[in-house]
Motif scaffolding. Structure first.
Motif, PDB file in Angstrom:
ATOM      1  N   ILE A  55       0.844  -1.192   0.000  1.00 24.45           N
ATOM      2  CA  ILE A  55       0.000   0.000   0.000  1.00 24.45           C
ATOM      3  C   ILE A  55       0.883   1.247   0.000  1.00 24.45           C
ATOM      4  O   ILE A  55       1.704   1.446   0.884  1.00 24.45           O
ATOM      5  N   ASN A  56       0.705   2.083  -1.004  1.00 25.97           N
ATOM      6  CA  ASN A  56       1.533   3.279  -1.180  1.00 25.97           C
ATOM      7  C   ASN A  56       0.921   4.546  -0.602  1.00 25.97           C
ATOM      8  O   ASN A  56       1.633   5.534  -0.371  1.00 25.97           O
ATOM      9  N   LEU A  57      -0.393   4.530  -0.369  1.00 28.80           N
ATOM     10  CA  LEU A  57      -1.078   5.739   0.100  1.00 28.80           C
ATOM     11  C   LEU A  57      -2.407   5.355   0.732  1.00 28.80           C
ATOM     12  O   LEU A  57      -3.064   4.401   0.282  1.00 28.80           O
ATOM     13  N   ILE A  58      -2.791   6.109   1.773  1.00 26.71           N
ATOM     14  CA  ILE A  58      -4.083   5.900   2.425  1.00 26.71           C
ATOM     15  C   ILE A  58      -4.899   7.190   2.325  1.00 26.71           C
ATOM     16  O   ILE A  58      -4.388   8.273   2.621  1.00 26.71           O
ATOM     17  N   VAL A  59      -6.152   7.064   1.890  1.00 28.32           N
ATOM     18  CA  VAL A  59      -7.104   8.176   1.901  1.00 28.32           C
ATOM     19  C   VAL A  59      -8.214   7.782   2.866  1.00 28.32           C
ATOM     20  O   VAL A  59      -8.907   6.785   2.638  1.00 28.32           O
ATOM     21  N   SER A  60      -8.380   8.549   3.943  1.00 30.84           N
ATOM     22  CA  SER A  60      -9.305   8.129   4.993  1.00 30.84           C
ATOM     23  C   SER A  60     -10.272   9.241   5.398  1.00 30.84           C
ATOM     24  O   SER A  60      -9.888  10.404   5.521  1.00 30.84           O
ATOM     25  N   ASP A  61     -11.525   8.835   5.621  1.00 33.23           N
ATOM     26  CA  ASP A  61     -12.506   9.709   6.254  1.00 33.23           C
ATOM     27  C   ASP A  61     -12.190   9.760   7.750  1.00 33.23           C
ATOM     28  O   ASP A  61     -11.439   8.925   8.271  1.00 33.23           O
ATOM     29  N   ILE A  62     -12.745  10.753   8.448  1.00 29.85           N
ATOM     30  CA  ILE A  62     -12.597  10.815   9.906  1.00 29.85           C
ATOM     31  C   ILE A  62     -13.805  10.188  10.593  1.00 29.85           C
ATOM     32  O   ILE A  62     -13.669   9.403  11.531  1.00 29.85           O
ATOM     33  N   GLY A  69     -11.429   8.115  12.305  1.00 29.19           N
ATOM     34  CA  GLY A  69     -10.244   8.255  11.466  1.00 29.19           C
ATOM     35  C   GLY A  69      -9.042   8.824  12.184  1.00 29.19           C
ATOM     36  O   GLY A  69      -7.897   8.518  11.816  1.00 29.19           O
ATOM     37  N   ILE A  70      -9.253   9.654  13.207  1.00 30.79           N
ATOM     38  CA  ILE A  70      -8.140  10.215  13.968  1.00 30.79           C
ATOM     39  C   ILE A  70      -7.421   9.110  14.734  1.00 30.79           C
ATOM     40  O   ILE A  70      -6.188   8.993  14.687  1.00 30.79           O
ATOM     41  N   GLU A  71      -8.190   8.285  15.448  1.00 30.12           N
ATOM     42  CA  GLU A  71      -7.593   7.185  16.203  1.00 30.12           C
ATOM     43  C   GLU A  71      -6.950   6.165  15.265  1.00 30.12           C
ATOM     44  O   GLU A  71      -5.898   5.597  15.565  1.00 30.12           O
ATOM     45  N   LEU A  72      -7.594   5.939  14.127  1.00 31.74           N
ATOM     46  CA  LEU A  72      -7.026   5.015  13.142  1.00 31.74           C
ATOM     47  C   LEU A  72      -5.691   5.535  12.631  1.00 31.74           C
ATOM     48  O   LEU A  72      -4.720   4.771  12.492  1.00 31.74           O
ATOM     49  N   CYS A  73      -5.617   6.834  12.353  1.00 29.46           N
ATOM     50  CA  CYS A  73      -4.381   7.440  11.876  1.00 29.46           C
ATOM     51  C   CYS A  73      -3.259   7.254  12.900  1.00 29.46           C
ATOM     52  O   CYS A  73      -2.131   6.902  12.550  1.00 29.46           O
ATOM     53  N   LYS A  74      -3.571   7.484  14.174  1.00 27.90           N
ATOM     54  CA  LYS A  74      -2.571   7.287  15.227  1.00 27.90           C
ATOM     55  C   LYS A  74      -2.118   5.838  15.275  1.00 27.90           C
ATOM     56  O   LYS A  74      -0.924   5.545  15.465  1.00 27.90           O
ATOM     57  N   ARG A  75      -3.064   4.915  15.114  1.00 26.34           N
ATOM     58  CA  ARG A  75      -2.742   3.480  15.132  1.00 26.34           C
ATOM     59  C   ARG A  75      -1.824   3.114  13.967  1.00 26.34           C
ATOM     60  O   ARG A  75      -0.848   2.382  14.134  1.00 26.34           O
ATOM     61  N   ILE A  76      -2.129   3.643  12.800  1.00 25.65           N
ATOM     62  CA  ILE A  76      -1.294   3.355  11.624  1.00 25.65           C
ATOM     63  C   ILE A  76       0.097   3.943  11.804  1.00 25.65           C
ATOM     64  O   ILE A  76       1.106   3.300  11.512  1.00 25.65           O
ATOM     65  N   ARG A  77       0.159   5.166  12.313  1.00 24.86           N
ATOM     66  CA  ARG A  77       1.442   5.824  12.497  1.00 24.86           C
ATOM     67  C   ARG A  77       2.334   5.080  13.498  1.00 24.86           C
ATOM     68  O   ARG A  77       3.556   5.109  13.393  1.00 24.86           O
ATOM     69  N   ALA A  78       1.713   4.396  14.448  1.00 23.73           N
ATOM     70  CA  ALA A  78       2.485   3.649  15.437  1.00 23.73           C
ATOM     71  C   ALA A  78       3.172   2.448  14.807  1.00 23.73           C
ATOM     72  O   ALA A  78       4.179   1.949  15.330  1.00 23.73           O
ATOM     73  N   GLU A  79       2.666   1.996  13.657  1.00 27.96           N
ATOM     74  CA  GLU A  79       3.213   0.793  13.033  1.00 27.96           C
ATOM     75  C   GLU A  79       3.855   1.054  11.668  1.00 27.96           C
ATOM     76  O   GLU A  79       4.781   0.368  11.277  1.00 27.96           O
TER      77      GLU A  79
END
Length: 203
Positions: A55-62, A69-79
């Motif tokens: 996966i090269n890019l993520i486009v996400s709703d909040i 989407g905010i919590e998801l973004c933090k989760r992705i950034r942690a990994e």
């Protein structure tokens, strides 16, 4: 888009409105990319786990069911610290945008939106990802005098003292440290850190 040859990239769209998600998939695939769809955060995390580094890019709703989407973004950034994330949402206040950037988003667009602008921003983020990926594969730390960046953990230390940075501040400092011996113009910084130069002809 440019007539130049474009490498196909894989883009994960996280959007609970299935009609909008389908429209985004159709238009982005017409532009030459492969699209994966997730309708909630849990589905997105499963796809990220199964697809790994493809996966090269993520486009996400909040506004998503369950985890937002905010919590998801933090989760992705942690990994996955390097995958670009673009927030595409109806929440458009300055506070909403700052919260998105603080969570780790690289860009932020509000609905309704012009698809041409979305495609342009996608192109810029993909270009940035292509530029930094070869460098970060073999480098986990950057050091300059008493300043040290841990690229895997997104941690900054100066003389052994931890400095807390927002994702955008970290990106700016990383760019400056990678180019410590160069004179950088305002345009260089805008294009490489703030993504204000819209060039969609690459991936």
């Amino acid at each position: 888009m440019s007539n130049l040859a474009i490498k196909m990239c894989t883009i994960l769209i996280i959007e609970d409105d299935q009609r909008l998600a389908s429209l985004l998939q159709t238009d982005i695939e017409k532009a030459g990319h492969h699209v994966l769809l997730a309708y909630d955060a849990e589905m997105a995390l499963r796809l990220l786990k199964s697809e790994g580094e493809t996966i090269n890019l993520i486009v996400s709703d909040i506004i998503l069911p369950g985890m937002n989407g905010i919590e998801l973004c933090k989760r992705i950034r942690a990994e996955r610290t390097q995958v670009p994330i673009l927030m595409l949402t109806a929440l458009g206040t300055t506070d909403d945008k700052l919260e998105g950037f603080d969570a780790g988003a690289d860009d932020y667009m509000t609905k309704p939106f012009d698809f041409r602008e979305l495609l342009a921003r996608i192109g810029v983020l993909l270009k940035r990802g292509e530029r930094i990926e070869p460098q970060t594969e073999a480098i986990s730390h950057l050091e300059y005098e008493d300043l040290m960046l841990n690229l895997n953990r997104h941690e900054c230390q100066r003389a052994g003292t931890t400095i807390h940075l927002t994702p955008k501040e970290f990106t700016l400092l990383e760019y400056l440290m990678r180019n410590a011996d160069k004179v950088l113009s305002r345009m260089d910084i805008q294009e490489n850190v703030w993504q204000t130069h819209y060039d969609t002809g690459t991936c």
